[in-house]
Design an enzyme around this catalytic site. Structure first.
Site, mmCIF file in Angstrom:
data_model
loop_
_atom_site.group_PDB
_atom_site.id
_atom_site.type_symbol
_atom_site.label_atom_id
_atom_site.label_comp_id
_atom_site.label_asym_id
_atom_site.label_seq_id
_atom_site.Cartn_x
_atom_site.Cartn_y
_atom_site.Cartn_z
ATOM 1 N N ASP A 195 27.034 -14.954 10.831
ATOM 2 C CA ASP A 195 27.284 -16.112 9.957
ATOM 3 C C ASP A 195 28.338 -17.057 10.533
ATOM 4 O O ASP A 195 29.332 -17.371 9.879
ATOM 5 C CB ASP A 195 27.729 -15.655 8.554
ATOM 6 C CG ASP A 195 26.778 -14.658 7.924
ATOM 7 O OD1 ASP A 195 25.588 -14.689 8.255
ATOM 8 O OD2 ASP A 195 27.241 -13.849 7.091
ATOM 9 N N GLU A 249 18.621 -19.502 2.625
ATOM 10 C CA GLU A 249 20.081 -19.415 2.632
ATOM 11 C C GLU A 249 20.655 -20.154 3.828
ATOM 12 O O GLU A 249 19.936 -20.685 4.677
ATOM 13 C CB GLU A 249 20.524 -17.949 2.648
ATOM 14 C CG GLU A 249 20.146 -17.189 3.905
ATOM 15 C CD GLU A 249 20.533 -15.714 3.863
ATOM 16 O OE1 GLU A 249 20.826 -15.199 2.768
ATOM 17 O OE2 GLU A 249 20.531 -15.073 4.935
ATOM 18 N N HIS A 286 21.232 -18.409 10.322
ATOM 19 C CA HIS A 286 22.550 -18.664 9.732
ATOM 20 C C HIS A 286 23.429 -19.419 10.733
ATOM 21 O O HIS A 286 24.408 -18.926 11.276
ATOM 22 C CB HIS A 286 23.250 -17.410 9.269
ATOM 23 C CG HIS A 286 24.270 -17.750 8.213
ATOM 24 N ND1 HIS A 286 24.178 -17.312 6.926
ATOM 25 C CD2 HIS A 286 25.365 -18.562 8.256
ATOM 26 C CE1 HIS A 286 25.202 -17.809 6.215
ATOM 27 N NE2 HIS A 286 25.926 -18.582 7.024
ATOM 28 N N ARG A 346 24.283 -8.238 14.646
ATOM 29 C CA ARG A 346 24.181 -9.700 14.575
ATOM 30 C C ARG A 346 25.402 -10.289 15.278
ATOM 31 O O ARG A 346 26.527 -10.074 14.846
ATOM 32 C CB ARG A 346 24.117 -10.165 13.113
ATOM 33 C CG ARG A 346 22.860 -9.698 12.376
ATOM 34 C CD ARG A 346 22.882 -10.098 10.917
ATOM 35 N NE ARG A 346 23.947 -9.426 10.189
ATOM 36 C CZ ARG A 346 24.409 -9.822 9.011
ATOM 37 N NH1 ARG A 346 23.929 -10.899 8.427
ATOM 38 N NH2 ARG A 346 25.373 -9.145 8.415
#
Length: 492
Positions: free
Chosen positions: A62, A227, A292, A321
């Protein structure tokens, strides 16, 4: 590494496969500097990578990144706090030490802190994030305000951002954008279309919601998630890019809507859906679940870039990630062209105006882009079976206790990246002959080019780093292999 030995092919076949790997999966992108296949830099050579970099930039997901007054500033999801990394070059972000810019004693909002983003309005910075009390459905959106004109803070709590029609609803992934001179909040939360769907609400200032949120019915190839919205404005339109599918899936990807200048973003019908994914998995390069993301400009303002997270495994998992970056371009209609995700470790040119770093790599076969060597003791397995999961498609691995791999380099820090696997064991790592540190190379799933170790900062000069196979492993592992693939050397 797997406990199953890899088959060593005849030399002629291996040579053909290696040539194919260099020509297809692992060559640098067009225009990016990179070593020729088989090239070996001599000790003391000028660092060919001084104007290039390789991913990852960070081991967290993120990401949000901006460049301001000579430095890049990066945040990623850390869970219990908000940390920020600062570096003068994109190439040295991985080796920079974070500063904790926010923790919270309020138990209603100090757990599961996700997806921080920060923006400058006037002479203050506003840091947006989501947090809960330990219950996922209690996630809400909050904003901090800096005490001075510095993205690294310090910050103080400013307010919760709660649209009147969503006072008790799940909300994550806040982003803000300006359209027609007005400020808006976009986030993912409860709406008529998804539990994690896109919503937009008006803001009267950076910390005050001034009206109800509207739900956007956004397409996405998967039913469950919309998102991580982020925004660009060009060609007379605002482009809202967002991530779809569950972030654990390898099919996590980026889609896009657009809005004409002059149109009201709070009227859902004003948004036009682009058909199909804009940025998605690239199996041939070992990249899965890219998304993201956020956008930033190069230091001189002439280039547009994207920072995003992706995985090096096709397994449905929230682990592995990592933060990556690559340059974007623009289509004739003004829409962004995000391109295709590049392999982890692909050598790219730094953003225009980036001062560079002198970073260089050392490959497991001894090649280096600058001043670096690698020597082994004992018998190590080697081969090209890991393909796109490894730097240059090759690696070394051993489970023989006492075997060593010693990197010699000139610099101030070194990072070790290699495959993490269910059959990996524990290595003992030492710098300049000092005390050994035990590092577990085991992973519950196999992932390619994972950061296994980052050394402490060292005095500028010549150093050695030794990796010793201990022959030991944790209770979950099926073997004691230690893998050697890429070392990234930092000189600043």
């Amino acid at each position: 590494m797997s406990t199953t030995p890899r088959t060593v092919r005849p030399a002629a076949v291996a040579a053909v496969l290696l040539a194919l790997l260099f020509s297809f999966a692992l060559v640098p992108p067009a225009g990016a500097a990179g070593p020729a296949a088989g090239a070996v830099a001599s000790p003391g050579a000028v660092a060919a990578a001084s104007t290039t970099f390789r991913n990852p930039l960070n081991t967290g997901p993120d990401p949000y990144l901006t460049y301001w007054k000579g430095s890049y500033y990066l945040t990623t999801t850390q869970g219990g706090s908000i940390k920020m990394w600062r570096s003068p070059s994109l190439a040295t972000l991985l080796a920079s030490d974070p500063v904790t810019v926010w923790t919270d004693t309020d138990t209603s909002r100090n757990r599961n802190i996700w997806a921080p983003e920060f923006y400058r309005f006037g002479d203050r910075w506003y840091l947006y994030y989501t947090a809960d009390d330990g219950v996922d459905d209690h996630h809400r959106v909050y904003v901090l305000e800096s005490d001075r004109d510095d993205p690294a803070g310090p910050y103080h709590f400013k307010s919760a951002l709660v649209p009147p029609n969503h006072t008790a609803d799940f909300a994550i992934d806040p982003s803000v954008f300006t359209h027609n001179g007005r400020l808006y909040l976009a986030y993912s939360g409860i709406n008529a279309y998804q539990h994690n769907g896109l919503n937009i609400a008006p803001l009267s200032n950076p910390y005050t919601v001034s009206g109800n949120a509207v739900a956007i019915d956004a397409a996405g190839g998967c039913p469950e998630v919309r998102e991580g919205p982020d925004f660009l404005n060009r060609g007379g339109r605002t482009w809202m890019t967002y991530s779809t599918c569950d972030t654990g899936k390898p099919d996590y990807q980026v889609w896009m809507l657009s809005l004409p200048d002059g149109a009201d973003p709070l009227v859902p019908a004003n948004w036009t859906q682009r058909s199909g994914a804009l940025f998605s998995r690239n199996d041939s390069r070992g990249v899965f679940g890219p998304g993201h993301h956020a956008f930033f400009t190069s230091p001189d303002g002439t280039e547009d870039w994207m920072v995003y997270h992706a995985k090096s495994t096709s397994v449905n998992t929230y682990t592995d990630r990592t933060t990556r970056a690559q340059k974007i371009t623009w289509n004739a209609d003004g829409s962004p062209a995000l391109g295709t995700p590049l392999a982890m470790g692909a050598t790219q040119n730094l953003p225009s105006g980036d001062p560079g770093s002198g970073n260089h790599w050392i490959n497991d076969d001894g090649r280096s882009s600058a001043d670096g060597t690698l020597a082994y003791t004992g018998t190590w397995n080697s081969g090209t079976g890991c393909a796109a999961q490894c730097f240059w498609g090759d690696d070394h691995w051993s489970d023989r206790a006492g075997n060593t791999a010693t990197f010699s380099f000139t610099g101030t820090r070194i990072a070790l990246l290699s495959v993490r696997d269910t059959g990996n064991g524990i290595a003992a790592i030492s710098v300049d002959g000092g005390a050994e540190q035990r590092v577990d190379f085991y992973g519950a799933i196999r992932t390619g080019e994972t950061v296994q170790y980052l050394s402490p900062k060292l005095a500028s000069g010549r150093h050695t780093l030794r990796v010793r196979v201990t022959g030991e492993h944790n209770a979950s592992s099926q073997g004691s292999f230690v893998s050697v693939d890429r070392a990234e050397v930092y000189t600043g």
